[in-house]
Design an enzyme around this catalytic site. Structure first.
Site, PDB file in Angstrom:
ATOM      1  N   CYS A 120     -14.231  -2.293   4.682  1.00 32.66           N
ATOM      2  CA  CYS A 120     -13.277  -1.468   3.939  1.00 32.66           C
ATOM      3  C   CYS A 120     -13.909  -0.884   2.678  1.00 32.66           C
ATOM      4  O   CYS A 120     -13.440   0.131   2.162  1.00 32.66           O
ATOM      5  CB  CYS A 120     -12.038  -2.282   3.574  1.00 32.66           C
ATOM      6  SG  CYS A 120     -11.106  -2.847   5.013  1.00 32.66           S
ATOM      7  N   GLY A 121     -14.969  -1.516   2.172  1.00 34.32           N
ATOM      8  CA  GLY A 121     -15.680  -0.985   1.017  1.00 34.32           C
ATOM      9  C   GLY A 121     -16.748   0.025   1.356  1.00 34.32           C
ATOM     10  O   GLY A 121     -17.480   0.482   0.464  1.00 34.32           O
ATOM     11  N   GLY A 180     -16.225  -7.287   1.660  1.00 33.94           N
ATOM     12  CA  GLY A 180     -16.162  -8.735   1.782  1.00 33.94           C
ATOM     13  C   GLY A 180     -16.416  -9.254   3.181  1.00 33.94           C
ATOM     14  O   GLY A 180     -16.626 -10.455   3.369  1.00 33.94           O
ATOM     15  N   ARG A 205       0.856  -1.190   0.000  1.00 34.44           N
ATOM     16  CA  ARG A 205       0.000   0.000   0.000  1.00 34.44           C
ATOM     17  C   ARG A 205       0.889   1.236   0.000  1.00 34.44           C
ATOM     18  O   ARG A 205       1.863   1.321   0.752  1.00 34.44           O
ATOM     19  CB  ARG A 205      -0.918   0.001   1.224  1.00 34.44           C
ATOM     20  CG  ARG A 205      -1.838   1.204   1.300  1.00 34.44           C
ATOM     21  CD  ARG A 205      -2.726   1.140   2.536  1.00 34.44           C
ATOM     22  NE  ARG A 205      -3.620   0.007   2.472  1.00 34.44           N
ATOM     23  CZ  ARG A 205      -4.035  -0.692   3.528  1.00 34.44           C
ATOM     24  NH1 ARG A 205      -3.565  -0.387   4.729  1.00 34.44           N
ATOM     25  NH2 ARG A 205      -4.860  -1.700   3.396  1.00 34.44           N
ATOM     26  N   ARG A 263      -4.008   1.980  17.578  1.00 32.69           N
ATOM     27  CA  ARG A 263      -4.548   1.309  16.393  1.00 32.69           C
ATOM     28  C   ARG A 263      -4.434   2.275  15.219  1.00 32.69           C
ATOM     29  O   ARG A 263      -4.004   3.416  15.372  1.00 32.69           O
ATOM     30  CB  ARG A 263      -6.027   0.935  16.595  1.00 32.69           C
ATOM     31  CG  ARG A 263      -6.269  -0.277  17.471  1.00 32.69           C
ATOM     32  CD  ARG A 263      -5.790  -1.583  16.836  1.00 32.69           C
ATOM     33  NE  ARG A 263      -6.454  -1.920  15.604  1.00 32.69           N
ATOM     34  CZ  ARG A 263      -7.636  -2.531  15.513  1.00 32.69           C
ATOM     35  NH1 ARG A 263      -8.288  -2.880  16.620  1.00 32.69           N
ATOM     36  NH2 ARG A 263      -8.161  -2.818  14.348  1.00 32.69           N
ATOM     37  N   LYS A 264      -4.853   1.822  14.038  1.00 28.19           N
ATOM     38  CA  LYS A 264      -4.805   2.719  12.892  1.00 28.19           C
ATOM     39  C   LYS A 264      -5.701   3.922  13.145  1.00 28.19           C
ATOM     40  O   LYS A 264      -6.704   3.844  13.857  1.00 28.19           O
ATOM     41  CB  LYS A 264      -5.215   1.999  11.613  1.00 28.19           C
ATOM     42  CG  LYS A 264      -6.663   1.528  11.555  1.00 28.19           C
ATOM     43  CD  LYS A 264      -6.915   0.843  10.214  1.00 28.19           C
ATOM     44  CE  LYS A 264      -8.359   0.368  10.103  1.00 28.19           C
ATOM     45  NZ  LYS A 264      -8.626  -0.301   8.812  1.00 28.19           N
TER      46      LYS A 264
END
Length: 590
Positions: free
Chosen positions: A456-457, A451, A63, A181-182
């Site tokens: 994430c989508g 998914g 990424r 975390r992110k």
């Protein structure tokens, strides 16, 4: 007790991981101790290097980062060349072939099927043109999002320089690199809301306020937004207004607060949105007040009522996604093209870079809806650009289903996903475009496919949101989808309301067709899909959303359910493989 990943980070993290990764690359895949895979793969993420899922051992995704979606001249070309030369897997995707890039919902790019041994050379090629993968994954501040045409189009508060300051001074600060975390940061300077501040851990949105008798432009501050785990939160207002000059320090203060006080024990409850749940906005505001050397002003008047980006409003209210032809403030134009599901073949990426050079300044911008923008196109060059074959495929005016579509990686590469997404969505979009008509004044139906529940989508914010599941059909396990409707951001962010659970994937096209046809037949004049859903009511929508099989649609991997090493390949996995792609010997081979 600290989580084991905190212990791994304490042993080695950040920049020091790169040297170890390069050493592994020199020695090959087998140099990574098998009993330490989880530890090293977790550490690699800081450098944007992610091991792909089970059955794809020795293959990695990388990424990249590019603050606010900006790709300077030559950068997209270099990325495309890397995809062409290195992102070649052992099997082809039936819709996209081999060698391509994925545009992400955070305005950046991912490359797949990379060999560990090639990573140092890939870095060399990318970093030569200023492209980095540093801090692109793991417990870091992720790619900073902003208006993709900041500095090009009109903004109420100019944000391009502020984005760069946050990138260099906060995201680039090694002392803040190891987050619990992110962590996501966004800055919206325009009135369309295209940085989607409602979905970020800290977001700045344009506002104005009377201060000492003078009308001042600046930002309101929101915190604790995010999706995933079926526990989404919209970012909550801190009742703070900051000037452009105060914005950097305010963002930094909240980042430092979360860095110091965030939960490092329970990773399922330590994202920024849970931190805000625990502390509350009043306590956070007080903590920021203590940390900042200026007096905090109460929130000003924002422009959320004017937000149009994924806001479910009629097109005439303003741009939804930057796809199309638009004026720049300098008299030139920018052209946003629709790349279906954000997947662009390597040769197309290189061609797009060439077109940006020929017709614009060479700069390409990326949106949060997985689409690229060519900037700085003169009026005299506009028709010639629009006539280029690439724009005949990736159109500035796609059909309503293509324009509204997004999808995550799915089981093709992700270890968390339960279903394949991109190839399935590509076929679904093609079938819908050929078989389902929408009213003339509806130019997009936003369908987002994730998914799994990590989302994430961004399925939770779609007109029609899809999340991967599994189900039984005729006694067999099949890939399936949970379906919800009515999501969107904007003035009043809302998340989808689930209407069907575990719909077999081959019955999804019929269900969506039934729903969209009902919308076309029953809507009031000018009503958008999101408005129609709200007006129609849950029970009626459930009745209208009837799943069924349809003619002309064949699902790409109905029975896979992540049992194969690659959803579209037959036979055994070739992984793990050596640098040249040949399978490595196993104990059973000796």
């Amino acid at each position: 007790m600290a989580h084991k990943k905190e212990e791994w980070k304490a042993e080695q993290y950040g920049d020091e991981v790169r040297a170890q990764l390069e050493e592994f690359a020199e020695r090959g895949w087998e140099a990574i101790p098998e009993d330490e895979h989880d530890k090293w793969f977790s550490r690699f993420k800081f450098w944007g290097v992610f091991h792909q899922r089970g059955g794809q051992e020795s293959y990695f995704m990388m990424r990249l980062t590019n603050c606010g979606g900006v790709l300077e001249p030559d950068q997209l070309r270099a990325i495309g060349e890397v995809a062409r030369d290195y992102a070649q897997g052992p099997a082809e995707n039936p819709e996209f072939g081999n060698g391509w890039i994925d545009l992400t919902t955070r305005q950046s790019i991912q490359l797949h099927w990379l060999k560990l041994e090639d990573i140092p050379e890939i870095w060399e090629k990318l970093e030569a043109v200023g492209v980095s993968s540093r801090s692109a994954g793991g417990d870091t501040m992720r790619n900073i999002s902003g208006c993709p045409v900041a500095g090009k189009a009109d903004e109420y508060v100019e944000s391009r320089e502020l984005l760069d300051e946050i990138q260099e001074g906060i995201r680039g600060d090694d002392d803040l690199a190891n987050m619990p975390r992110k962590f996501n940061i966004s800055v919206t300077g325009c009135r369309q809301g295209c940085a989607q501040d409602a979905l970020n851990d800290v977001g700045l949105e344009p506002a104005h306020k009377l201060v000492d008798g003078e009308e001042v432009r600046g930002f309101n501050v929101r915190v604790g937004g995010g999706l995933g785990g079926r526990e989404p939160r919209k970012a909550r207002p801190l009742d703070i207004f900051v000037t452009r000059e105060q914005a950097y320090d305010t963002v930094r203060a909240f980042v430092e607060l979360y860095h110091e006080e965030g939960n490092r024990e329970n990773r399922s409850k330590n994202r920024g949105r849970f931190f805000v749940d625990e502390w509350g906005t009043d306590e956070i505001r007080d903590a920021l007040d203590d940390r900042l050397d200026f007096e905090l002003e109460r929130a000003g008047t924002d422009f959320r009522g004017e937000y149009t980006y994924n806001a479910g409003k009629p097109t005439e209210r303003g741009a939804h996604d930057h796809v199309g032809v638009y004026d720049q403030k300098d008299g030139q134009n920018y052209v946003g093209i629709s790349v279906s599901l954000g997947r662009l073949r390597a040769d197309e990426a290189i061609e797009l870079a060439d077109l940006a050079d020929e017709y614009g300044s060479g700069e390409v911008r990326l949106t949060r809806r997985q689409n690229p923008i060519i900037t700085d196109v003169a009026d005299d060059d506009l028709d010639d650009l629009l006539a280029e074959p690439l724009l005949g495929k990736h159109k500035p005016e796609p059909n309503p289903f293509e324009q509204g579509a997004m999808a995550c990686t799915g089981t093709e590469f992700c270890s968390l996903a339960l279903t394949e997404t991109k190839a399935r969505m590509a076929r679904l979009l093609r079938w819908l475009g050929d078989n389902v008509e929408v009213p003339d004044d509806v130019d997009r139906i936003k369908m987002h496919f994730s998914g799994c529940t990590a989302d994430c989508g961004q399925a939770m914010t779609a007109d029609i949101g899809l999340q991967g599941m599994r189900a039984r059909k005729d006694g067999e396990m099949v890939e399936a989808v949970d379906v919800g409707v009515g999501g969107g951001v904007g003035e009043e962010p809302t998340f989808i309301d689930w209407v069907r659970q575990r719909v077999p994937a081959d019955e999804l096209p019929g269900m969506i067709a039934n729903l969209v046809r009902a919308f076309a037949a029953l809507r009031e004049d000018g009503q958008t899909f999101r408005e129609w859903v709200e007006a129609t009511g849950h029970e009626t929508i459930v009745e209208l959303a009837e799943p069924e099989e349809v003619e002309g649609y064949t699902d790409p991997c109905l029975y896979d359910a992540k049992q194969s090493w690659y959803p579209f390949a037959e036979g055994d996995s070739p992984a793990p493989t050596a640098a040249d792609g040949t399978p490595l010997a196993t104990e059973s081979d000796d």
